[in-house]
Scaffold this active site. Structure first.
Site: not given
Ligand code: IMP
Ligand code: MG
Length: 184
Positions: A102, A106, A156
């Site tokens: 991945e 986040d 971000f």
């Molecule tokens: P999570 O489920 O919140 O961990 O987010 C995962 C997905 O959100 C990742 O696969 C990314 O596509 C997107 N994402 C989370 N943080 C970022 C960031 O800082 N930049 C770009 N995409 C992000």
């Molecule tokens: Mg992604």
């Protein structure tokens, strides 16, 4: 070097990123080099594409490739917490060693959802690997098995596959997106 207006600050240059991925490839090689059945290395599209393509060519043992497309952001900087599988894997993971690759964790909702989904299919083992980890953004505890880079706080970031509304994926570095930037 191409640096669009929406870039606030470059955090990791290309050389640093590639060195980090090389180490991840060594870690995977050591883990699977004595396998009789090759591990399935899964790329989560689109964000992990660059990370994955560099990673797989540096792994020095037999592997198999597969892809899934997940979606969690709806044109926003903040996740809606409801990741969806947009396109599914082509291989059966039952009884296989599986590595999920991945771009960034986040909240880690996306990765947790996919890992839980894969567990139901009873793989022999399951490992998660991320290019960038943002551990301070978790709502629930989660730790990837391998993170190439760990960032402080909640920047971000875009570049090296990661985007903001599809912008910035092709940048060769990882940079903070300027939240004050307005699309013309
Ligand atoms: P999570 O489920 O919140 O961990 O987010 C995962 C997905 O959100 C990742 O696969 C990314 O596509 C997107 N994402 C989370 N943080 C970022 C960031 O800082 N930049 C770009 N995409 C992000
Ligand atoms: Mg992604």
């Amino acid at each position: 070097m191409y640096k669009p207006e929406y870039i606030k600050e470059i955090l990791l240059d290309n050389k640093t990123i590639v060195e980090g991925i090389d180490k991840a490839a060594v870690w995977l090689t050591n883990k699977y080099k004595n396998n009789s059945n090759p591990p399935i290395i899964i790329c989560i599209l689109k964000g992990a594409l660059q990370f994955y393509s560099h990673l797989i060519e540096k792994i020095e043992c037999e592997i198999r490739l597969d892809f899934t497309t997940l979606s969690s952001y709806r044109n926003a900087l903040v996740t809606n917490g409801m990741p969806e599988i947009v396109t599914n894997l082509s291989m059966q993971v039952t009884g296989r060693d599986v590595v999920v690759v991945e771009d960034v964790s986040d909240t880690a909702n996306t990765l947790s959802m996919l890992l839980n989904n894969l567990k139901l299919q009873k793989p022999k083992s399951l490992v998660s690997m991320v290019l960038v980890d943002k551990p301070e953004c978790r709502k629930k505890p989660f730790k990837p098995d391998y993170a190439c880079f760990t960032l402080k706080g909640n920047p971000f970031v875009v570049g090296y596959g990661m985007d903001c509304n599809e912008k910035g994926r092709n940048l060769p570095y990882i940079a903070v997106f300027n939240p004050d930037w307005k699309d013309k």
